[in-house]
Enzyme design. Structure first.
Site, PDB file in Angstrom:
ATOM      1  CG  HIS A  48      -1.767   1.228   1.349  1.00 43.01           C
ATOM      2  ND1 HIS A  48      -2.884   1.448   0.568  1.00 43.01           N
ATOM      3  CD2 HIS A  48      -1.646   2.318   2.153  1.00 43.01           C
ATOM      4  CE1 HIS A  48      -3.418   2.620   0.891  1.00 43.01           C
ATOM      5  NE2 HIS A  48      -2.682   3.166   1.852  1.00 43.01           N
ATOM      6  CD  GLU A  70      -3.580  -1.333  -1.533  1.00 42.56           C
ATOM      7  OE1 GLU A  70      -3.764  -0.734  -0.459  1.00 42.56           O
ATOM      8  OE2 GLU A  70      -3.505  -0.752  -2.634  1.00 42.56           O
ATOM      9  CG  ASN A 435      30.743 -23.408  -5.738  1.00 42.33           C
ATOM     10  OD1 ASN A 435      31.052 -23.888  -6.825  1.00 42.33           O
ATOM     11  ND2 ASN A 435      31.244 -23.856  -4.599  1.00 42.33           N
TER      12      ASN A 435
END
Length: 698
Positions: A48, A70, A435
């Site tokens: 919001h 929203e 990795n």
């Protein structure tokens, strides 16, 4: 964009990134705990606020996407939709698109370079129950069964509260909170009313929950109001705290508050009846916008003494912070360095000419410069959480892509590092984490066959070690097999069979840091292109740091990054070798001692000394650095240094003493000189090289 709007651009960009990070964190939490309504409320508030900020700045595409988000989040809050993986994935895609759009804005590009129409349609479909679980036929508990005699709130307010709002206020009272009516009046000179209304709403969301605004949030965003607007919120803070939080924002003329409730006496606090000293109002500037620090979450009302002085209450909400360009901090640090150099020069002049008055003044100056130096250092220090907080989302996405089960643990995110270092270490840590996720952690079935838990563990740890910060990436995966590394190194032509056969396992494992080396059998988006680990090494070394790896087959690996706490001013021991001066960082020194030539022994063709029963190898700087031999010293001095678990004794001709030095980089021309981490200018104008102890011991 108008000049007035442009004044808020830095604030908009910084706060947008903060809200996007909060949205990421919130969705990760919601994915683990779909029943936690507080997480949903926090996500909704961030979406919001971001929507309001974007609309205020005129970025309608960003506002449109956050508005659709929203709506979905509101349906989840009201239990009209159930949290599902499809909804979570869609919201994550929205956050990624928002981040790209905001980055475009920051680079001066149009926001609509990113097409979000598919995402908007997807969110609309979710709201209609398409492509997501059917809406749950549930009604919020507070409105499901209205009582026969609904409660009323007897007030003289100019607005009429709905039954739902009355119920919410009464429910809040049972938990020590209460309803508050607030009328905010802006100053006549206010240019961007919507920006000020946003800042007010943001401050109120920090100390409570807004349940209604008059006019609506959309009208506030579009400046469809005169000078004042009204807010109804639920909060544990008293009216004085709310009043002060709002008045702490510049261009706010008045904030009239009134406590709502059936059992409490009505009280009105306004700028005329109660006049605590208002905090200073600082107008934002383009160069360094002033941002009102978020108000702290207040304690429940029952813990606050009723007779507390409003002026004292104000102090906890009056903090302000100023955003400063990093170049200005660099300039300040350079000036601080020059001040330290000149202070040392004055000390030498005072000692040479025996000027007692100058010496006494310099003692006072030393205290002042030390305090000033500490403050400058602290200003530049930021927590590594600014880097770490981006990785949980990355781990989640990579884990899903690899079909693995991995848990990420983060420790020491409050550890602080110099801002210039923080800005550079994100990519190296990203490579190390990828990795571990791709190469390190095995597939769940493979782990189970080895007797391991199906869920792999990856850790990201930060901690202080002396004047350094150590960052470790750990995993409990398959580890790195030195024999596999040897075979791959020969296949790629990096070494011969004889060379790899003579390598210790630890040295063989370090081959992974060479350019173009990879053990991946196939190329993927995660790893296997032969880039990454060499980038990590070069980047860390450019920051005067080190990276190393410890591993055990089928037990896991630990990649360890060691970085200097700061890159500017350190304490060092100045030493002399023949006619050359060198500086050794004090944080690397264990002890100093004087020895005779006969005290140095030879073990397996290596010179050593025995110190308290410990055999310590000797490094002769004169030979190592090929310093011209001009005279023989009757007495030798040894500086015992350490780097990690390794120790050595550095032989020097003379100990000059401890001194504060300013580190200067050697520049690109001398980048190949691995024995030195930099240079410093001494008080008499001479230049002394700073020894890189870690490199000398490896």
């Amino acid at each position: 964009m108008s000049l007035e709007t442009n004044q808020y651009m830095d604030m908009f960009l910084d706060e947008s990134k903060e809200h996007l990070q909060s949205l990421n964190d919130g969705l990760l939490g919601l994915e683990d705990n779909a029943e936690d309504l507080s997480i949903l409320n926090e996500i909704f508030r961030n979406a919001h606020t971001l929507k309001g900020m974007s609309a205020t700045m005129g970025y309608n595409k960003i506002a449109e996407l956050t508005h659709e988000m929203e709506d979905v989040l509101d349906a989840l809050r009201k239990e009209q939709l159930a949290v599902s993986s499809d909804i979570i994935d869609t919201l994550f895609k929205c956050i990624d698109s928002l981040e790209q759009m905001i980055n475009n804005v920051a680079n001066g590009d149009p926001e609509d370079l990113i097409d979000v129409s598919d995402l908007v349609n997807k969110l609309s479909a979710i709201l209609r129950g398409e492509g997501a679980p059917a809406p749950v036929a549930a009604v919020p508990q507070s409105t499901a069964q209205p009582s026969e005699n609904p409660p009323t709130v007897n007030t003289d307010l100019p607005i009429q509260l709905t039954d739902t709002e009355i119920n919410l206020i009464n429910e809040a009272q049972k938990t020590g909170m209460r309803g508050v009516y607030l009328k905010v009046t802006l100053a006549e000179s206010c240019l961007l009313k919507s920006a000020r209304s946003y800042m007010v709403m943001n401050a109120l969301e920090e100390i409570g929950e807004v349940i209604r605004t008059i006019p609506s949030a959309e009208d506030l965003e579009q400046e469809n109001f005169e000078r004042s607007f009204e807010v109804v919120l639920i909060s544990a803070a008293d009216e004085h705290a709310i009043h002060d939080a709002v008045l702490g924002i510049s261009e706010i003329e008045a904030a009239d508050t009134q406590i709502l409730g059936t059992s409490t006496a009505q009280q009105v606090v306004n700028a005329e009846t109660v006049k605590p000293e208002p905090p200073p109002k600082v107008e934002p500037k383009t160069e360094a916008p002033v941002k009102q620090a978020p108000a702290n979450k207040p304690a429940p009302a029952t813990s606050t003494p009723p007779a507390q002085n409003p002026a004292n209450q104000k102090k906890s909400h009056a903090g302000q912070s100023v955003r400063v360009d990093i170049e200005k901090l660099d300039t300040l640090m350079n000036l601080m360095g020059e001040l330290v150099i000149n202070k040392v020069r004055l000390e030498q002049i005072g000692q040479t000419h025996r000027l007692s008055e100058l010496t006494e003044t310099l003692e006072q100056m030393d205290r002042v410069t030390t305090d000033l130096q500490n403050i400058v250092m602290k200003v530049r220090m930021v927590p590594v959480s600014q880097v770490f907080n981006r990785f949980p989302r990355m781990v989640r996405d990579v884990t899903k892509e690899l079909n693995k089960e991995i848990n990420l643990t983060i420790e020491g995110e409050d550890t602080e590092l110099d801002r210039t270092v923080i800005d550079e270490i994100g990519d190296p840590i990203m490579h190390l984490l990828r990795n571990s996720l791709d190469h390190g952690i095995e597939m769940p079935d493979e782990r189970e066959a080895k007797g391991k838990p199906r869920i792999g563990e990856v850790g990201l740890i930060a901690r202080h070690e002396g004047n350094n910060v150590v960052i470790m990436v750990t995993d409990d995966g398959k580890g790195i097999d030195p024999d596999v590394i040897r075979r791959k190194a020969v296949e790629k032509g990096l070494f011969t069979h004889d060379e790899v056969d003579q390598m210790e396992d630890a040295d063989a494992v370090r081959i992974v840091f060479l350019p173009g080396f990879s053990t991946a059998e196939k190329i993927s988006d995660i790893s296997g292109r032969g880039v990454g680990m060499d980038v990590v090494k070069s980047k860390i070394e450019s920051l005067s740091g080190q990276v190393d790896v410890e591993t055990r087959v089928n037990e896991g690996s630990v990649f360890k990054i060691k970085l200097p706490l700061t890159l500017a001013i350190i304490q060092a021991m100045l030493v002399q070798v023949q006619n050359e001066m060198y500086a050794i960082p004090l944080a690397s020194i264990d002890s100093t001692l004087s020895v005779q030539q006969g005290d140095i022994r030879t073990v397996q063709n290596n010179e050593v000394i025995v110190l308290r029963g410990e055999i310590i190898p000797i490094i002769r700087i004169e030979q190592t650095l090929m310093v011209p031999h001009l005279f023989d010293s009757k007495e030798l001095f040894i500086v015992v240094v350490h780097a990690g678990d390794s120790k050595a004794g550095i032989v020097v001709d003379k100990l000059i003493g401890q001194q504060e030095i300013v580190i200067k980089t050697l520049g690109n021309l001398f980048m190949g000189l691995k024995m030195f981490s930099g240079a410093t200018v001494l008080g008499d104008g001479r230049v002394a090289l700073i020894l890189d102890v870690a490199t000398m011991l490896n």
